[in-house]
Design an enzyme around this catalytic site. Sequence first.
Site, PDB file in Angstrom:
ATOM      1  N   CYS A 192      56.304  45.142  38.785  1.00  8.28           N
ATOM      2  CA  CYS A 192      55.306  45.576  37.853  1.00  8.28           C
ATOM      3  C   CYS A 192      55.028  47.091  37.970  1.00  8.28           C
ATOM      4  O   CYS A 192      54.230  47.634  36.983  1.00  8.28           O
ATOM      5  CB  CYS A 192      53.920  44.925  38.544  1.00  8.28           C
ATOM      6  SG  CYS A 192      53.906  43.419  39.068  1.00  8.28           S
ATOM      7  N   HIS A 205      47.830  48.990  35.984  1.00  4.47           N
ATOM      8  CA  HIS A 205      48.475  47.600  36.162  1.00  4.47           C
ATOM      9  C   HIS A 205      47.213  46.512  36.465  1.00  4.47           C
ATOM     10  O   HIS A 205      46.770  46.607  37.175  1.00  4.47           O
ATOM     11  CB  HIS A 205      49.473  47.404  37.065  1.00  4.47           C
ATOM     12  CG  HIS A 205      50.110  46.123  37.550  1.00  4.47           C
ATOM     13  ND1 HIS A 205      50.347  45.375  36.532  1.00  4.47           N
ATOM     14  CD2 HIS A 205      50.282  45.642  38.641  1.00  4.47           C
ATOM     15  CE1 HIS A 205      50.869  44.226  37.154  1.00  4.47           C
ATOM     16  NE2 HIS A 205      50.767  44.401  38.301  1.00  4.47           N
ATOM     17  N   ASN A 243      47.990  38.670  35.198  1.00  5.80           N
ATOM     18  CA  ASN A 243      48.837  39.675  35.777  1.00  5.80           C
ATOM     19  C   ASN A 243      50.230  39.599  34.911  1.00  5.80           C
ATOM     20  O   ASN A 243      51.035  38.559  35.202  1.00  5.80           O
ATOM     21  CB  ASN A 243      49.053  39.711  37.198  1.00  5.80           C
ATOM     22  CG  ASN A 243      50.161  40.669  37.844  1.00  5.80           C
ATOM     23  OD1 ASN A 243      51.101  41.301  36.809  1.00  5.80           O
ATOM     24  ND2 ASN A 243      50.361  40.953  38.955  1.00  5.80           N
TER      25      ASN A 243
HETATM   26  N1  ACO Z   1      41.534  28.930  45.001  1.00  2.56           N
HETATM   27  C1  ACO Z   1      40.684  28.764  45.905  1.00  2.56           C
HETATM   28  N2  ACO Z   1      40.975  29.202  47.408  1.00  2.56           N
HETATM   29  C2  ACO Z   1      42.051  30.136  47.302  1.00  2.56           C
HETATM   30  C3  ACO Z   1      42.902  30.354  46.571  1.00  2.56           C
HETATM   31  C4  ACO Z   1      42.725  29.784  45.044  1.00  2.56           C
HETATM   32  N3  ACO Z   1      43.468  30.043  44.240  1.00  2.56           N
HETATM   33  N4  ACO Z   1      43.930  31.106  46.691  1.00  2.56           N
HETATM   34  C5  ACO Z   1      43.805  31.165  48.135  1.00  2.56           C
HETATM   35  N5  ACO Z   1      42.590  30.797  48.463  1.00  2.56           N
HETATM   36  C6  ACO Z   1      41.837  30.488  49.716  1.00  2.56           C
HETATM   37  C7  ACO Z   1      42.970  30.812  50.918  1.00  2.56           C
HETATM   38  O1  ACO Z   1      43.561  29.855  51.434  1.00  2.56           O
HETATM   39  C8  ACO Z   1      41.744  31.399  52.000  1.00  2.56           C
HETATM   40  O2  ACO Z   1      41.379  30.212  52.478  1.00  2.56           O
HETATM   41  P1  ACO Z   1      40.999  30.130  54.080  1.00  2.56           P
HETATM   42  O3  ACO Z   1      39.949  31.330  54.374  1.00  2.56           O
HETATM   43  O4  ACO Z   1      40.593  28.805  54.381  1.00  2.56           O
HETATM   44  O5  ACO Z   1      42.130  30.529  54.701  1.00  2.56           O
HETATM   45  C9  ACO Z   1      40.857  32.031  51.059  1.00  2.56           C
HETATM   46  O6  ACO Z   1      40.941  31.387  49.499  1.00  2.56           O
HETATM   47  C10 ACO Z   1      40.817  33.496  51.211  1.00  2.56           C
HETATM   48  O7  ACO Z   1      42.184  33.913  50.934  1.00  2.56           O
HETATM   49  P2  ACO Z   1      42.717  35.469  50.745  1.00  2.56           P
HETATM   50  O8  ACO Z   1      44.348  35.469  50.527  1.00  2.56           O
HETATM   51  O9  ACO Z   1      41.963  36.166  52.213  1.00  2.56           O
HETATM   52  O10 ACO Z   1      41.905  35.848  49.376  1.00  2.56           O
HETATM   53  P3  ACO Z   1      41.921  37.344  48.819  1.00  2.56           P
HETATM   54  O11 ACO Z   1      40.400  37.796  48.861  1.00  2.56           O
HETATM   55  O12 ACO Z   1      42.777  38.483  49.587  1.00  2.56           O
HETATM   56  O13 ACO Z   1      42.588  37.018  47.357  1.00  2.56           O
HETATM   57  C11 ACO Z   1      44.336  37.410  46.324  1.00  2.56           C
HETATM   58  C12 ACO Z   1      43.753  36.518  47.317  1.00  2.56           C
HETATM   59  C13 ACO Z   1      43.717  37.101  44.814  1.00  2.56           C
HETATM   60  C14 ACO Z   1      45.805  36.925  46.028  1.00  2.56           C
HETATM   61  C15 ACO Z   1      44.599  38.843  46.586  1.00  2.56           C
HETATM   62  O14 ACO Z   1      44.708  39.047  47.846  1.00  2.56           O
HETATM   63  C16 ACO Z   1      45.358  39.773  45.748  1.00  2.56           C
HETATM   64  O15 ACO Z   1      45.163  39.911  44.606  1.00  2.56           O
HETATM   65  N6  ACO Z   1      46.364  40.202  46.292  1.00  2.56           N
HETATM   66  C17 ACO Z   1      47.324  41.084  45.327  1.00  2.56           C
HETATM   67  C18 ACO Z   1      47.939  40.244  44.498  1.00  2.56           C
HETATM   68  C19 ACO Z   1      48.965  41.061  43.526  1.00  2.56           C
HETATM   69  O16 ACO Z   1      48.497  41.953  42.775  1.00  2.56           O
HETATM   70  N7  ACO Z   1      50.315  40.762  43.572  1.00  2.56           N
HETATM   71  C20 ACO Z   1      51.085  41.533  42.799  1.00  2.56           C
HETATM   72  C21 ACO Z   1      52.158  40.701  42.305  1.00  2.56           C
HETATM   73  S1  ACO Z   1      53.198  41.314  41.169  1.00  2.56           S
HETATM   74  C22 ACO Z   1      54.694  40.390  40.995  1.00  2.56           C
HETATM   75  O17 ACO Z   1      54.653  39.622  41.793  1.00  2.56           O
HETATM   76  C23 ACO Z   1      55.572  40.426  39.773  1.00  2.56           C
END
Ligand code: ACO
Length: 349
Positions: free
Chosen positions: A115, A256, A286
């Site tokens: 990214c 980003h 994203n």
């Molecule tokens: N729908 C419903 N529930 C969900 C989902 C979903 N899509 N995804 C996760 N959950 C659940 C989890 O299982 C967890 O449940 P639990 O409490 O029973 O264990 C709960 O929601 C909370 O999960 P977290 O991981 O703590 O959620 P968080 O608030 O951190 O959000 C997210 C998750 C959106 C992925 C966030 O961490 C994030 O944005 N991280 C950065 C991701 C990113 O920018 N990546 C870059 C990738 S770039 C590339 O790869 C090219």
Amino acid sequence: MNTHGATITGVGFCVPTGVLTNEDLEKLVDTSDEWIVQRTGMKRRHIVGPDGVTSDLAIPAARAALEAAGKKPQDVDCIICASATPDYLFPALACLVAARLGVPGKPAFDISIACSGFVYALTTAASLIRAGVYRSVLVVGAETLSKITDYTDRTTCVLFGDGAGAVLVERCAEDCFLGSDLGSDGSDPSVLYLPGGGSRFPYSRNGELSAQRLGYIKMQGQSVFKFAVNQMAASARAALAQAGLTTAEIDFVVPHQANLRIVDATLKMLGVPSHKCIVNIAEYGNTSAASIPLALAEALEKGMIAPRSVIVMVAFGGGLSWGSVVWRWQAAPVKKAQPLEPSPGAAPA
Ligand code: ACO
């Protein structure tokens, strides 16, 4: 001291017509529109069809940037593509773009830093121009993340979309490249990676790849989130320091588009109000290396960015990596293009 300056003279973009909504995702995994909006700010993503590839978006975006600038492919000295999802591991996406633009002899290479790719590529392009190596460099950020997204994994599949954005960077008396900060930390690849397809889990071990679903993005979401929030603001500050500017002098942040909460936290850490931030995450999700040029292009289409504005483009991503560019905006037209029809590509021997 630089003898040449760099400026952006044209912007192009291209997004697939196919749309994947939160409601569509509700049918694929255990998730909800409410959860996705609250945690990410995303509503829709645009994705290519089963036969669509990244060059179907990259080539039209590149052409559109050239047309916007009033330039021909022959006028370009070098093509740089940033992508985590090129059509092939090699040849580089940039080579395919050069060939389809009708300028196969030009230098063309990819930057692979997920990214952060667009800000790395823009820094490279501006540096080549400032050093007097080239007069004109075409920079493309293009992705089809839908091809490496696991639509059985709710923790990642809601995040990613496809798209492409391109800018033509040209030599100019006034230097618009004011500052840059790039960095990386590869100490733990598993925080955010695509395990399969490299030398560790090559495609030749196909059975293992599919059994362990190694051809998809794997991510420790919370670790990436924490890293992003701290690193984006620090990087933007470092690039501003190089430019000799303060956060108060920012006219627009083009971040980003990974997660609206990450963007909001970054703005807060920088002390920049939200009306100075370009956000289109609700529509595209994203799109990795395409996300900054796409956001920039749409803001230009809406007439939001006035000439002389100071823009801070700031990204983070796989690597882990980060990067920021501070840019003085000059008037540059923008053009939207339609994706190419999927083509068969190179036939296996
Ligand atoms: N729908 C419903 N529930 C969900 C989902 C979903 N899509 N995804 C996760 N959950 C659940 C989890 O299982 C967890 O449940 P639990 O409490 O029973 O264990 C709960 O929601 C909370 O999960 P977290 O991981 O703590 O959620 P968080 O608030 O951190 O959000 C997210 C998750 C959106 C992925 C966030 O961490 C994030 O944005 N991280 C950065 C991701 C990113 O920018 N990546 C870059 C990738 S770039 C590339 O790869 C090219």
